[in-house]
Design an enzyme around this catalytic site. Structure first.
Site, PDB file in Angstrom:
ATOM      1  N   HIS A 173      -8.267  -5.158  -1.334  1.00  0.00           N
ATOM      2  CA  HIS A 173      -7.007  -4.597  -0.848  1.00  0.00           C
ATOM      3  C   HIS A 173      -6.396  -5.454   0.271  1.00  0.00           C
ATOM      4  O   HIS A 173      -5.190  -5.693   0.292  1.00  0.00           O
ATOM      5  CB  HIS A 173      -7.267  -3.181  -0.334  1.00  0.00           C
ATOM      6  N   ASP A 231      -9.782  -3.899  -5.639  1.00  0.00           N
ATOM      7  CA  ASP A 231      -9.237  -2.993  -4.627  1.00  0.00           C
ATOM      8  C   ASP A 231      -9.988  -1.661  -4.668  1.00  0.00           C
ATOM      9  O   ASP A 231      -9.996  -0.984  -5.689  1.00  0.00           O
ATOM     10  CB  ASP A 231      -7.749  -2.767  -4.909  1.00  0.00           C
ATOM     11  N   CYS A 247       0.840  -1.200   0.000  1.00  0.00           N
ATOM     12  CA  CYS A 247       0.000   0.000   0.000  1.00  0.00           C
ATOM     13  C   CYS A 247       0.883   1.262   0.000  1.00  0.00           C
ATOM     14  O   CYS A 247       1.729   1.415  -0.860  1.00  0.00           O
ATOM     15  CB  CYS A 247      -0.955  -0.064   1.199  1.00  0.00           C
TER      16      CYS A 247
END
Lengths: 363, 164
Positions: A338, A309, A154
């Site tokens: 995600h 995501d 991320c």
């Protein structure tokens, strides 16, 4: 005859279903008093680890193994600044870290820790050139190797890409997991909400200092309000009598609600330079006194993306492979969200063994 | 004045539209299932349909300019409130001769300026030393990045080991 009538009569069937549901409901409610006890048992990280380096509030975890590492190049996990990193080592059978540890990699994980008010002035340069650089130097010195492999998740992926572009001589392999690179897309709600027209990040940071964890948490919740605020609690109530479900749910919720604040200046730079001005892909992102040029990344890269995501849409990560100077480039698009990309059963079964093989061939 | 030029009216209209759409989608979802389906399964199907309809409506609403405008206004109010409370606290602390956040901030900014100036001078010195070394050929050139790095001191290696 009567039995046959009862079986085919929808009204009787409805009655039976209602009664059965009542019994199930009683059974579920009877489990409620044990919830607190179960919550206390939730672990934050399952693979045995030790702290080998500290730099307030950062801690570097090392995952020791009984046998010497099989591969010469150590692996450093770089997590985002917005949550705790134990999502990468959540549960037995749901741990990304354990895939690499079991395969024989000398594995390290950066826990950035929670910033205090005094950290509000820390910039991306302090994190990338400072803390991350120190960690990489520490691991290189410790293992006596010139380069390490880096896996960023991320926001940690974005920081890892920036670090590799600025210090290409220190990174042997770069893996990005759902990392934001090209912020031009308006597919994700975060991209839309952080538009300069609607969000004045300067005023926000000047007033609040660090970006509060509650603000981030509520923004993430609002990305999927129906799922997060309706479906999830209903599912939980319906499965209160399923011990495995409850354990998984509590583990996941503990992590989801374990948000930490983001240092004010980092938040300002991330929103302004990336979400609003998209400077990283244009080669204009200022980090310290340098500008980041992704073409300077020449090591092997693996870009792992999640098809569903909602936080970092594929469109935000996919351009990375075309922006770097590497010739050894690979990407995986997994049918996951995600978080599912890290802990989902399918990702654990299919994605991570593939990534481990990719890294093993280059370590 | 027409409603079209009034932002709050637009927001109300958008919010009302979102709920109207949601209700109509909920009705459609509830009506598409056969009563012959087994009751628990039927209820599950209806609920899934309802959730899908709700998700769709909310997604649309959260992307609408009206929502974005409303969230902008809310954020501005939150910032204004925060500033107002900070000003009050600053005044109270100054009245009691205490240090405020602004004082700490200005001190930090001053230190940063000093640090930046020192880093610039060190970099200039480093470049000069490198140039001199190159000219004389006596010393190896110093790394240019050494002065630029703004990093806190490294922690002691292995001093604090902890098994988890």
């Amino acid at each position: 005859m009567l039995a046959n009538q009862e079986q085919t009569n929808p009204w009787v069937e409805w009655q039976q279903a209602c009664v059965m549901e009542q019994f199930r409901q009683f059974r579920r409610i009877s489990r409620l008093p044990f919830l607190a006890e179960k919550m206390e048992r939730v672990k934050k990280g399952v693979t045995p680890s030790e702290v080998v380096y500290e730099e307030r509030p950062l801690k570097l975890l090392h995952y020791p193994t009984a046998t010497p590492p099989r591969y010469k190049t150590p692996l450093v996990f770089v997590f985002a600044l917005v949550n705790r990193p134990y999502i990468l080592d959540l549960k037995v059978g749901r741990s990304v870290v354990s895939h690499f540890v079991q395969a024989g990699f000398d594995t390290y994980l950066i826990d950035w820790g929670a910033p205090s008010e005094a950290d509000r002035g820390r910039t991306m340069s302090d994190y990338v050139n400072g803390s991350l650089g120190n960690v990489v130097d520490f691991v290189r010195d410790l293992r006596g190797v010139p380069r390490v492999s880096v896996l960023g998740y991320c926001m940690g992926g974005t920081l890892s890409a920036i670090f590799t572009a600025l210090h290409p001589e220190k990174v042997k392999n770069l893996m990005l997991l759902a990392a934001g690179i090209d912020f031009a897309t308006r597919e994700g709600l975060l991209n839309l909400w952080s538009d300069a027209k609607y969000f004045n990040v300067d005023e926000f940071v000047d007033a609040f200092g660090n970006c509060p964890a509650e603000f981030l948490q509520s923004s993430f919740l609002l990305l999927k309000p129906v799922q997060n605020l309706l479906e999830k609690p209903i599912n939980f109530l319906e499965n209160l009598d399923n011990d495995q479900f409850v354990e998984d749910f509590l583990t996941m919720e503990t992590w989801l609600n374990d948000n930490i604040a983001v240092p004010g200046e980092v938040f300002r730079e991330f929103v302004k330079y990336l979400y609003q001005q998209n400077l990283l892909v244009q080669g204009g992102l200022p980090i310290g006194r340098k500008k980041v040029n992704l073409r300077r990344i020449t090591c092997p890269v693996m870009n792992i993306m999640a098809q569903e995501d909602d936080l970092v849409p594929c469109a935000q990560s996919a351009p990375f492979n075309d922006l770097v100077g590497s010739t050894d480039r690979a990407s995986i698009v997994a049918p996951a969200g995600h978080i599912g990309l890290a802990i989902g059963s399918k990702a654990q079964r299919e994605v991570w063994p593939q990534v481990v093989r990719w890294l093993a061939a280059r370590s | 004045m027409s409603d079209a030029s009034n932002p709050s009216s637009d927001q109300t209209t958008a919010f009302a539209k979102m709920w109207t759409d949601t209700c109509s989608k909920l009705m459609q979802a509830a009506m598409t299932f056969s009563p012959e389906t087994a009751p628990p399964e039927l209820l599950r199907q209806i609920r899934a349909g309802l959730m899908q309809a709700l998700t769709h409506s909310w997604e649309e609403f959260l992307r609408s300019p009206q929502f974005l405008e409303a969230s902008k206004q809310m954020m501005e109010q939150a910032v204004a409130f925060r500033k107002m409370s900070a000003d009050l606290l600053t005044k109270a602390r100054h009245a009691t001769e205490g240090a405020t956040r602004d004082d700490v901030e200005s001190l930090r900014a001053a230190l940063e300026r000093v640090e930046s100036r020192l880093a610039d001078q060190m970099e200039a010195l480093s470049t000069q030393v490198s140039q001199l070394a190159e000219r004389t050929g006596q010393f190896a050139p110093a790394p240019k990045t050494a002065a630029r790095k703004r990093a806190p001191a490294k922690g002691p290696v292995g001093k604090r080991r902890r098994q988890t």
